[in-house]
Design an enzyme around this catalytic site. Structure first.
Site, PDB file in Angstrom:
ATOM      1  N   ASN A 125       1.326  -3.533   7.793  1.00 41.23           N
ATOM      2  CA  ASN A 125       2.439  -4.240   7.382  1.00 41.23           C
ATOM      3  C   ASN A 125       3.401  -3.466   6.544  1.00 41.23           C
ATOM      4  O   ASN A 125       4.615  -3.805   6.316  1.00 41.23           O
ATOM      5  CB  ASN A 125       2.013  -5.455   6.308  1.00 41.23           C
ATOM      6  CG  ASN A 125       1.143  -6.361   6.987  1.00 41.23           C
ATOM      7  OD1 ASN A 125       1.611  -7.434   7.535  1.00 41.23           O
ATOM      8  ND2 ASN A 125      -0.201  -6.236   7.195  1.00 41.23           N
TER       9      ASN A 125
ATOM     10  N   HIS B 293      -0.838   7.142   3.791  1.00 45.26           N
ATOM     11  CA  HIS B 293       0.569   6.641   4.483  1.00 45.26           C
ATOM     12  C   HIS B 293       1.654   7.849   3.922  1.00 45.26           C
ATOM     13  O   HIS B 293       1.752   8.070   2.615  1.00 45.26           O
ATOM     14  CB  HIS B 293       1.096   5.414   3.660  1.00 45.26           C
ATOM     15  CG  HIS B 293       0.233   4.320   4.019  1.00 45.26           C
ATOM     16  ND1 HIS B 293      -0.022   3.764   5.251  1.00 45.26           N
ATOM     17  CD2 HIS B 293      -0.826   3.504   3.087  1.00 45.26           C
ATOM     18  CE1 HIS B 293      -1.123   2.722   5.426  1.00 45.26           C
ATOM     19  NE2 HIS B 293      -1.288   2.372   4.215  1.00 45.26           N
TER      20      HIS B 293
ATOM     21  N   ALA C 119       0.837  -1.145  -0.117  1.00 40.43           N
ATOM     22  CA  ALA C 119      -0.012   0.019   0.022  1.00 40.43           C
ATOM     23  C   ALA C 119       0.917   1.272   0.019  1.00 40.43           C
ATOM     24  O   ALA C 119       0.159   2.355   0.039  1.00 40.43           O
ATOM     25  CB  ALA C 119      -0.869   0.015   1.170  1.00 40.43           C
TER      26      ALA C 119
HETATM   27  N1  NAI Z   1       1.707  -5.476   2.413  1.00 43.93           N
HETATM   28  C1  NAI Z   1       0.874  -4.498   2.298  1.00 43.93           C
HETATM   29  O1  NAI Z   1       0.907  -3.225   2.112  1.00 43.93           O
HETATM   30  C2  NAI Z   1      -0.509  -5.065   3.052  1.00 43.93           C
HETATM   31  C3  NAI Z   1      -0.790  -6.270   3.431  1.00 43.93           C
HETATM   32  N2  NAI Z   1      -1.825  -6.501   3.897  1.00 43.93           N
HETATM   33  C4  NAI Z   1      -2.025  -7.901   4.507  1.00 43.93           C
HETATM   34  O2  NAI Z   1      -2.300  -8.819   3.481  1.00 43.93           O
HETATM   35  C5  NAI Z   1      -3.138 -10.011   4.112  1.00 43.93           C
HETATM   36  C6  NAI Z   1      -4.516 -10.045   3.274  1.00 43.93           C
HETATM   37  O3  NAI Z   1      -5.260  -9.178   3.339  1.00 43.93           O
HETATM   38  P1  NAI Z   1      -6.728  -9.176   3.056  1.00 43.93           P
HETATM   39  O4  NAI Z   1      -7.039  -9.738   1.851  1.00 43.93           O
HETATM   40  O5  NAI Z   1      -7.155  -7.352   2.889  1.00 43.93           O
HETATM   41  O6  NAI Z   1      -7.422  -9.623   4.257  1.00 43.93           O
HETATM   42  P2  NAI Z   1      -9.227 -10.403   4.279  1.00 43.93           P
HETATM   43  O7  NAI Z   1      -9.147 -10.433   5.585  1.00 43.93           O
HETATM   44  O8  NAI Z   1      -9.798  -9.667   3.344  1.00 43.93           O
HETATM   45  O9  NAI Z   1      -8.605 -12.038   4.020  1.00 43.93           O
HETATM   46  C7  NAI Z   1      -7.817 -12.876   4.705  1.00 43.93           C
HETATM   47  C8  NAI Z   1      -8.123 -14.268   4.318  1.00 43.93           C
HETATM   48  O10 NAI Z   1      -7.319 -15.230   4.899  1.00 43.93           O
HETATM   49  C9  NAI Z   1      -7.965 -16.142   5.598  1.00 43.93           C
HETATM   50  N3  NAI Z   1      -7.190 -16.383   6.385  1.00 43.93           N
HETATM   51  C10 NAI Z   1      -6.508 -15.724   7.710  1.00 43.93           C
HETATM   52  N4  NAI Z   1      -5.846 -16.377   8.248  1.00 43.93           N
HETATM   53  C11 NAI Z   1      -5.542 -17.666   7.766  1.00 43.93           C
HETATM   54  C12 NAI Z   1      -4.672 -18.663   7.950  1.00 43.93           C
HETATM   55  N5  NAI Z   1      -3.774 -18.907   9.018  1.00 43.93           N
HETATM   56  N6  NAI Z   1      -4.911 -19.610   7.097  1.00 43.93           N
HETATM   57  C13 NAI Z   1      -5.510 -19.681   6.153  1.00 43.93           C
HETATM   58  N7  NAI Z   1      -6.592 -18.811   5.691  1.00 43.93           N
HETATM   59  C14 NAI Z   1      -6.504 -17.595   6.562  1.00 43.93           C
HETATM   60  C15 NAI Z   1      -9.401 -15.320   6.117  1.00 43.93           C
HETATM   61  O11 NAI Z   1     -10.220 -16.252   6.382  1.00 43.93           O
HETATM   62  C16 NAI Z   1      -9.697 -14.563   5.005  1.00 43.93           C
HETATM   63  O12 NAI Z   1     -10.541 -15.139   4.110  1.00 43.93           O
HETATM   64  C17 NAI Z   1      -3.500  -9.412   5.603  1.00 43.93           C
HETATM   65  O13 NAI Z   1      -2.671  -9.839   6.432  1.00 43.93           O
HETATM   66  C18 NAI Z   1      -3.243  -7.985   5.411  1.00 43.93           C
HETATM   67  O14 NAI Z   1      -2.920  -7.505   6.664  1.00 43.93           O
HETATM   68  C19 NAI Z   1      -2.966  -5.580   3.639  1.00 43.93           C
HETATM   69  C20 NAI Z   1      -2.846  -4.397   3.229  1.00 43.93           C
HETATM   70  C21 NAI Z   1      -1.800  -3.868   2.673  1.00 43.93           C
HETATM   71  O1  OAA Z   2      -3.652  -1.395   3.172  1.00 50.47           O
HETATM   72  C1  OAA Z   2      -2.994  -0.460   3.848  1.00 50.47           C
HETATM   73  O2  OAA Z   2      -3.392   0.946   3.667  1.00 50.47           O
HETATM   74  C2  OAA Z   2      -2.043  -0.802   4.706  1.00 50.47           C
HETATM   75  C3  OAA Z   2      -2.391  -1.992   5.408  1.00 50.47           C
HETATM   76  O3  OAA Z   2      -3.188  -2.472   5.695  1.00 50.47           O
HETATM   77  C4  OAA Z   2      -1.066  -2.641   6.057  1.00 50.47           C
HETATM   78  O4  OAA Z   2       0.079  -2.432   5.720  1.00 50.47           O
HETATM   79  O5  OAA Z   2      -1.221  -3.675   6.651  1.00 50.47           O
END
Ligand code: NAI
Ligand code: OAA
Length: 267
Positions: free
Chosen positions: A190, A218, A124
């Site tokens: 993250n 951010h 992000a």
């Molecule tokens: N690197 C970055 O900039 C960002 C990273 N993220 C991270 O990416 C990940 C995914 O984000 P979203 O898709 O928005 O989340 P979300 O909550 O929409 O989807 C996550 C899915 O993973 C499943 N899940 C959770 N723990 C699990 C496990 N141990 N094993 C199997 N399935 C599991 C949940 O049931 C859910 O369906 C999150 O950890 C979030 O914090 C999100 C936004 C930005």
């Molecule tokens: O999606 C974003 O804005 C950032 C976020 O959630 C993350 O870094 O975990």
């Protein structure tokens, strides 16, 4: 044909899959899915017709090239370790898990010995291309200020003893190092860990909850002997998961598209 398995079929996993299904990401197929909530895997398999796996072991043993972790920081160790040991590259969205230096070094060593890659998308935030170059000088300061709507921070705020519905004005809910930040806001910050990995410098993190803001903002500040970088990204949140910015998913899509590109733009 790049064959992909997805662990975590939520907002990001679904978005990437749709971009494969509609041909934005070419020469790629989603072949396997796993989610601890089977309903999520079933509804995604209706879009991409991939195999639904019982667990991570079944998924990583399949005939695929790349595993995408889009689940949670708690899933990263198992998914990354098992993927690499089974000869698969891994793209990690929940980069926050790598604030644990021991885990970071273990996975790095494993990727090297297995001759595999670990991909950490910019997610992000922006500016990592320049930041990686700034790192070649001496990094003097790294700050990330994240401002999100209260609803995006709700779960973490409740765990910290806040009553989110009572927040009527913008309030700083965290100021400190990256380690405590990701511990307290595992689904929100993250980006601070990817910034710290790119700079090899522990970012100072400020998190603000703002009931009036509609976007996830951010603000990144990196000072190095080579120069200073200031970047501000204002991201549209996903409707399905307002904690997550759409840019995070687009960044993963771009990374996968770039794997097949003959010309690499940016650092
Ligand atoms: N690197 C970055 O900039 C960002 C990273 N993220 C991270 O990416 C990940 C995914 O984000 P979203 O898709 O928005 O989340 P979300 O909550 O929409 O989807 C996550 C899915 O993973 C499943 N899940 C959770 N723990 C699990 C496990 N141990 N094993 C199997 N399935 C599991 C949940 O049931 C859910 O369906 C999150 O950890 C979030 O914090 C999100 C936004 C930005
Ligand atoms: O999606 C974003 O804005 C950032 C976020 O959630 C993350 O870094 O975990």
């Amino acid at each position: 044909m790049l064959k992909i398995g997805i662990v975590g079929c939520g907002a990001i996993g679904t978005f990437i899959s749709k971009k494969v299904a509609d041909g934005t990401i070419k020469n790629t197929k989603i072949v396997a899915l796993y989610d601890r909530n089977i309903e999520k895997a079933i509804s995604l398999s209706n879009i991409v017709k991939a195999k639904i796996c019982r667990d991570v072991d079944e998924l990583v043993r399949g005939d695929l090239d790349l595993v995408i972790e889009s689940a949670s920081v708690h899933a990263v160790e198992e998914v990354a370790e098992k993927s690499l040991k089974n000869g698969k590259d891994v793209l990690i969205m929940s980069v926050g898990a790598l604030a644990d230096k021991e885990l970071f070094l273990k996975l790095k060593k494993l990727a090297k010995s297995e001759n595999r890659k670990i991909y950490l998308p910019s997610g992000a935030i922006g500016g990592l291309d320049a930041i990686k170059a700034l790192k070649l000088g001496e990094i003097k300061e790294v700050v990330l200020k994240t401002t999100k709507p209260v609803c995006a921070l709700k779960d973490a705020l409740k765990n910290l003893g806040y009553e989110p519905e009572k927040i009527k004005e913008e309030v700083m809910v965290y100021e400190g190092d990256v380690f405590e930040a990701i511990k307290n806001f595992p689904a929100n910050i993250n980006v601070a860990v990817v910034l710290s990995i790119a700079t090899e410098y522990s970012a100072k993190v400020v998190i603000v909850a703002d009931p009036k803001i509609k976007l996830n903002r951010h603000e990144i500040f990196v000072k190095s002997s080579i120069g200073t970088l200031k970047v501000c990204v204002e991201n549209v949140p996903f409707e399905e998961n307002p904690k997550t910015s759409a840019l995070a998913a687009y960044s993963a899509v771009r990374l996968i598209m770039d794997l097949a590109e003959p010309i690499k733009v940016g650092t």
